[in-house]
Motif scaffolding. Structure first.
Motif, PDB file in Angstrom:
ATOM      1  N   CYS A  52     -33.097  11.313  37.089  1.00 42.26           N
ATOM      2  CA  CYS A  52     -31.785  10.465  38.422  1.00 42.26           C
ATOM      3  C   CYS A  52     -30.675   9.510  37.200  1.00 42.26           C
ATOM      4  O   CYS A  52     -31.434   9.424  36.725  1.00 42.26           O
ATOM      5  CB  CYS A  52     -32.777   9.613  39.729  1.00 42.26           C
ATOM      6  SG  CYS A  52     -34.125  10.421  40.431  1.00 42.26           S
ATOM      7  N   GLY A  53     -29.778   9.788  38.053  1.00 38.17           N
ATOM      8  CA  GLY A  53     -28.927   9.126  37.600  1.00 38.17           C
ATOM      9  C   GLY A  53     -28.868   7.659  37.901  1.00 38.17           C
ATOM     10  O   GLY A  53     -29.642   7.461  38.762  1.00 38.17           O
ATOM     11  N   GLY A  54     -28.684   6.424  36.520  1.00 44.88           N
ATOM     12  CA  GLY A  54     -29.362   5.128  36.713  1.00 44.88           C
ATOM     13  C   GLY A  54     -28.007   4.579  37.359  1.00 44.88           C
ATOM     14  O   GLY A  54     -26.575   4.732  37.007  1.00 44.88           O
ATOM     15  N   GLY A  55     -28.396   2.817  37.124  1.00 43.45           N
ATOM     16  CA  GLY A  55     -27.255   1.696  37.742  1.00 43.45           C
ATOM     17  C   GLY A  55     -26.062   2.432  38.433  1.00 43.45           C
ATOM     18  O   GLY A  55     -27.086   2.726  39.323  1.00 43.45           O
ATOM     19  N   THR A  56     -24.711   2.860  38.424  1.00 41.92           N
ATOM     20  CA  THR A  56     -23.621   2.963  39.818  1.00 41.92           C
ATOM     21  C   THR A  56     -23.339   4.418  38.808  1.00 41.92           C
ATOM     22  O   THR A  56     -22.644   4.611  39.949  1.00 41.92           O
ATOM     23  CB  THR A  56     -22.972   1.717  40.888  1.00 41.92           C
ATOM     24  OG1 THR A  56     -22.193   1.535  38.800  1.00 41.92           O
ATOM     25  CG2 THR A  56     -23.513   1.484  40.548  1.00 41.92           C
ATOM     26  N   GLY A  57     -23.763   4.441  37.894  1.00 29.58           N
ATOM     27  CA  GLY A  57     -22.710   5.488  36.982  1.00 29.58           C
ATOM     28  C   GLY A  57     -21.916   4.927  36.271  1.00 29.58           C
ATOM     29  O   GLY A  57     -21.200   5.547  35.269  1.00 29.58           O
ATOM     30  N   ALA A  58     -21.031   3.382  36.282  1.00 35.05           N
ATOM     31  CA  ALA A  58     -20.252   2.774  35.309  1.00 35.05           C
ATOM     32  C   ALA A  58     -20.765   2.024  34.426  1.00 35.05           C
ATOM     33  O   ALA A  58     -21.830   2.032  34.126  1.00 35.05           O
ATOM     34  CB  ALA A  58     -20.615   0.934  36.448  1.00 35.05           C
ATOM     35  N   GLY A  59     -19.899   2.749  33.471  1.00 35.31           N
ATOM     36  CA  GLY A  59     -20.456   2.762  32.174  1.00 35.31           C
ATOM     37  C   GLY A  59     -20.777   4.229  31.339  1.00 35.31           C
ATOM     38  O   GLY A  59     -20.941   3.878  30.316  1.00 35.31           O
ATOM     39  N   ALA A  60     -21.177   4.564  32.160  1.00 35.18           N
ATOM     40  CA  ALA A  60     -21.976   5.875  31.256  1.00 35.18           C
ATOM     41  C   ALA A  60     -20.862   6.431  30.571  1.00 35.18           C
ATOM     42  O   ALA A  60     -19.304   6.449  30.702  1.00 35.18           O
ATOM     43  CB  ALA A  60     -21.858   7.023  32.587  1.00 35.18           C
ATOM     44  N   GLY A  61     -21.173   6.815  29.322  1.00 35.12           N
ATOM     45  CA  GLY A  61     -20.563   7.076  28.461  1.00 35.12           C
ATOM     46  C   GLY A  61     -19.412   6.833  27.494  1.00 35.12           C
ATOM     47  O   GLY A  61     -19.283   6.741  26.883  1.00 35.12           O
ATOM     48  N   GLY A  62     -19.458   5.386  27.911  1.00 35.10           N
ATOM     49  CA  GLY A  62     -18.524   4.400  27.359  1.00 35.10           C
ATOM     50  C   GLY A  62     -19.522   3.132  27.339  1.00 35.10           C
ATOM     51  O   GLY A  62     -21.226   2.988  26.537  1.00 35.10           O
ATOM     52  N   PRO A  63     -18.880   1.769  26.183  1.00 45.13           N
ATOM     53  CA  PRO A  63     -19.914   1.164  25.780  1.00 45.13           C
ATOM     54  C   PRO A  63     -20.895   0.402  26.972  1.00 45.13           C
ATOM     55  O   PRO A  63     -20.787   0.306  28.200  1.00 45.13           O
ATOM     56  CB  PRO A  63     -19.184   0.245  25.279  1.00 45.13           C
ATOM     57  CG  PRO A  63     -17.350   0.828  25.171  1.00 45.13           C
ATOM     58  CD  PRO A  63     -18.222   1.702  26.155  1.00 45.13           C
ATOM     59  N   VAL A  64     -21.966   0.619  26.598  1.00 41.29           N
ATOM     60  CA  VAL A  64     -23.360  -0.655  27.017  1.00 41.29           C
ATOM     61  C   VAL A  64     -23.350  -2.100  27.153  1.00 41.29           C
ATOM     62  O   VAL A  64     -23.136  -2.706  25.665  1.00 41.29           O
ATOM     63  CB  VAL A  64     -24.350  -0.019  26.977  1.00 41.29           C
ATOM     64  CG1 VAL A  64     -25.757  -1.083  27.820  1.00 41.29           C
ATOM     65  CG2 VAL A  64     -24.504   1.448  27.020  1.00 41.29           C
ATOM     66  N   THR A  65     -22.387  -2.864  28.010  1.00 39.05           N
ATOM     67  CA  THR A  65     -22.563  -4.012  27.982  1.00 39.05           C
ATOM     68  C   THR A  65     -23.578  -5.508  28.719  1.00 39.05           C
ATOM     69  O   THR A  65     -23.386  -5.664  28.593  1.00 39.05           O
ATOM     70  CB  THR A  65     -21.004  -4.278  28.097  1.00 39.05           C
ATOM     71  OG1 THR A  65     -20.994  -4.356  29.765  1.00 39.05           O
ATOM     72  CG2 THR A  65     -20.005  -3.942  27.311  1.00 39.05           C
ATOM     73  N   SER A  66     -24.601  -4.023  29.629  1.00 41.85           N
ATOM     74  CA  SER A  66     -24.858  -5.290  30.494  1.00 41.85           C
ATOM     75  C   SER A  66     -26.210  -3.856  30.819  1.00 41.85           C
ATOM     76  O   SER A  66     -25.846  -2.919  30.745  1.00 41.85           O
ATOM     77  CB  SER A  66     -24.831  -5.740  32.031  1.00 41.85           C
ATOM     78  OG  SER A  66     -24.236  -4.095  32.646  1.00 41.85           O
ATOM     79  N   LEU A  67     -27.478  -3.915  31.399  1.00 43.89           N
ATOM     80  CA  LEU A  67     -28.104  -3.488  31.782  1.00 43.89           C
ATOM     81  C   LEU A  67     -29.408  -4.121  32.917  1.00 43.89           C
ATOM     82  O   LEU A  67     -29.051  -4.804  33.116  1.00 43.89           O
ATOM     83  CB  LEU A  67     -29.570  -3.421  30.524  1.00 43.89           C
ATOM     84  CG  LEU A  67     -29.166  -2.158  29.405  1.00 43.89           C
ATOM     85  CD1 LEU A  67     -30.192  -3.011  28.413  1.00 43.89           C
ATOM     86  CD2 LEU A  67     -28.582  -1.555  29.550  1.00 43.89           C
ATOM     87  N   ARG A  68     -29.544  -3.073  34.048  1.00 39.14           N
ATOM     88  CA  ARG A  68     -30.693  -4.255  35.387  1.00 39.14           C
ATOM     89  C   ARG A  68     -32.058  -3.506  34.278  1.00 39.14           C
ATOM     90  O   ARG A  68     -32.338  -2.466  34.522  1.00 39.14           O
ATOM     91  CB  ARG A  68     -29.883  -3.000  36.443  1.00 39.14           C
ATOM     92  CG  ARG A  68     -28.076  -2.981  37.136  1.00 39.14           C
ATOM     93  CD  ARG A  68     -28.241  -1.657  37.332  1.00 39.14           C
ATOM     94  NE  ARG A  68     -29.111  -1.825  39.110  1.00 39.14           N
ATOM     95  CZ  ARG A  68     -30.200  -0.874  39.563  1.00 39.14           C
ATOM     96  NH1 ARG A  68     -30.077   0.430  38.982  1.00 39.14           N
ATOM     97  NH2 ARG A  68     -30.398  -0.515  40.222  1.00 39.14           N
ATOM     98  N   VAL A  69     -32.832  -4.887  35.073  1.00 37.72           N
ATOM     99  CA  VAL A  69     -34.243  -4.773  35.390  1.00 37.72           C
ATOM    100  C   VAL A  69     -34.693  -4.985  36.336  1.00 37.72           C
ATOM    101  O   VAL A  69     -34.283  -6.046  36.864  1.00 37.72           O
ATOM    102  CB  VAL A  69     -34.206  -5.886  34.114  1.00 37.72           C
ATOM    103  CG1 VAL A  69     -35.815  -5.693  33.552  1.00 37.72           C
ATOM    104  CG2 VAL A  69     -33.879  -5.524  32.092  1.00 37.72           C
ATOM    105  N   LEU A  70     -36.046  -4.254  36.538  1.00 35.06           N
ATOM    106  CA  LEU A  70     -36.563  -4.698  37.926  1.00 35.06           C
ATOM    107  C   LEU A  70     -38.194  -5.043  37.188  1.00 35.06           C
ATOM    108  O   LEU A  70     -38.713  -4.279  36.544  1.00 35.06           O
ATOM    109  CB  LEU A  70     -36.625  -3.219  38.422  1.00 35.06           C
ATOM    110  CG  LEU A  70     -37.133  -3.655  40.473  1.00 35.06           C
ATOM    111  CD1 LEU A  70     -37.033  -4.055  40.737  1.00 35.06           C
ATOM    112  CD2 LEU A  70     -37.645  -2.014  40.553  1.00 35.06           C
ATOM    113  N   ASP A  71     -38.526  -5.860  38.029  1.00 33.49           N
ATOM    114  CA  ASP A  71     -39.785  -6.423  37.751  1.00 33.49           C
ATOM    115  C   ASP A  71     -40.160  -7.019  38.861  1.00 33.49           C
ATOM    116  O   ASP A  71     -39.825  -7.223  39.840  1.00 33.49           O
ATOM    117  CB  ASP A  71     -40.043  -7.330  36.616  1.00 33.49           C
ATOM    118  CG  ASP A  71     -39.015  -8.553  36.800  1.00 33.49           C
ATOM    119  OD1 ASP A  71     -40.057  -9.222  36.895  1.00 33.49           O
ATOM    120  OD2 ASP A  71     -38.577  -8.902  35.983  1.00 33.49           O
TER     121      ASP A  71
END
Length: 406
Positions: free
Chosen positions: A23-42
């Motif tokens: 499955c694709g994660g996030g919104t697809g934004a930043g795919a293949g580019g620098p990773v500046t933020s991450l989504r966490v679920l708890d």
């Protein structure tokens, strides 16, 4: 918890339809580019856990050059949220799961093995590794754990001349002697939920009972112990409706001299300065036996988001959460136990009140260790049998057979 497990059961049925694997994660934004933020679920939506994990996650994010976009949902809603995100291809980069839920989610293909990112559970308590393992691969790392033990009121036991029990016979004798007026000798949760099963497991496992077949004499003997405690009046008949918070309240109010419960109750107990309590292992059938308690706590996983760079960075967050320093910090702040065995001795020495739980986690078992994704079905059968026996509808052997065949 029961609602969360019911929703979780639908995941496997729908997995093939919605295609969880890859499955694709996030919104697809930043795919293949620098990773500046991450989504966490708890599901740490109550204080102090909300703040404790916010601070820890933010620190791990800063250490790895990313900001943390954290979403917190109630525990009962987590699996439904995961299912919805999988369907819409918006799985988070880091996902926390209650450890007995991991195998069912891993079975859908939604999670990546931690070995893909150079992570390992070497050095963790055996039950911790087992709980996060599915078909030979480890899918999560759990920084801290909990389990259950026997709390006792020091003043009440001392006045009655009763020592904390270590065996079943001693438990029955102590509970009987401590029962007086409006006070029961012991309290536990026998509710028709996974909490009832969770509290029964130490008695079942320590007697050689096994979840693969709950109709054995060993399981029936453990259930007979609970029946004896209730029928003798040493435990309230209301145990069939009490959850673990109810059990704590009975203990705090002086309505029970002993209780089966976990370290998450310690903050409330500490708020009662006149309550002097101790903690010992769950009594075992015979002297000299080692108690076997269930492993509790949450594991942190890396969903298959389809973005290798984000997954690699997510693995760094999981690794950070499980550093020695963070395990020690989380355990201290949350009254839990570090899962790296090398930390146990120092932690128990630092917090003697937790020493019993440290030992219990070392000898604990994962609820999914034998049955894997099928564990919830058997857990339901166990608490169904408990209800049948404690309400007097059938003796333990018959109650267990009925539940097994049901």
């Amino acid at each position: 918890m029961a609602q969360r497990r019911a929703v979780l059961a639908t995941v496997l049925a729908l997995a093939a339809t919605i295609g969880l694997s890859g499955c694709g994660g996030g919104t697809g934004a930043g795919a293949g580019g620098p990773v500046t933020s991450l989504r966490v679920l708890d599901y740490y939506n109550n204080e102090p856990d909300t703040t404790i994990y916010a601070q820890t996650l933010d620190a791990c994010g800063k250490q790895n050059g990313v900001t943390i976009d954290r979403e917190v949902v109630p525990g009962a809603a987590l699996i439904a949220k995961v299912l919805q995100q999988a369907s819409s291809r918006t799985l988070p980069d880091v996902l926390m799961l209650d450890n007995p839920d991991l195998q069912q989610i891993a079975a859908t293909g939604a999670l990546a093995p931690i070995s893909d990112f150079g992570l390992s559970s070497a050095g963790y308590a055996d039950a911790v590794t087992a709980a996060s393992t599915y078909q030979g691969a480890v899918y999560g790392l759990q920084p801290v754990a909990n389990t259950i033990a026997l709390f006792y009121n020091k003043d009440v036991l001392a006045k009655a001349g009763v020592a904390p029990p270590t065996t079943w016979d001693e438990l029955k004798a102590a509970a009987s002697r401590l029962t007086a007026g409006g006070r029961y000798g012991v309290a536990f949760s026998a509710a028709a939920t996974y909490e009832g099963t969770w509290q029964f497991l130490p008695f079942m496992w320590s007697n050689g009972g096994d979840e693969k077949n709950i109709t054995t004499p060993e399981v029936a003997q453990a259930l007979q112990l609970w029946v004896d405690l209730v029928s003798s009046g040493s435990a309230s008949r209301s145990v069939v409706t009490w959850d673990q918070a109810d059990v704590r309240e009975q203990f705090v109010a002086g309505n029970a001299a002993m209780m089966v419960n976990g370290p998450w109750q310690l903050p409330v107990l500490k708020q009662n300065p006149n309550l002097h309590y101790g903690v010992v292992p769950i009594p075992v059938p015979r002297a000299g036996q080692a108690p076997v308690a269930p492993l509790g706590g949450e594991t942190w996983t890396i969903p298959r988001t389809g973005d290798t760079a984000r997954q690699a960075k997510a693995a760094k967050i999981v690794e950070c959460l499980n550093s020695d320093a963070n395990q020690q910090s989380l355990a201290t702040q949350r009254d839990t136990v570090p899962t790296r065995t090398s930390l146990d001795a120092a932690f128990a020495a630092q917090d003697p009140e937790m020493a019993t739980f440290v030992s219990a986690v070392q000898g604990s078992r994962a609820r999914t260790g034998e049955l894997g994704p099928d564990w919830p079905k058997t857990a339901t059968k166990i608490y169904t049998a408990i209800q049948t026996a404690l309400t007097g509808s059938a003796p333990p052997p018959a109650a267990l057979r009925q539940a097994q065949d049901g």
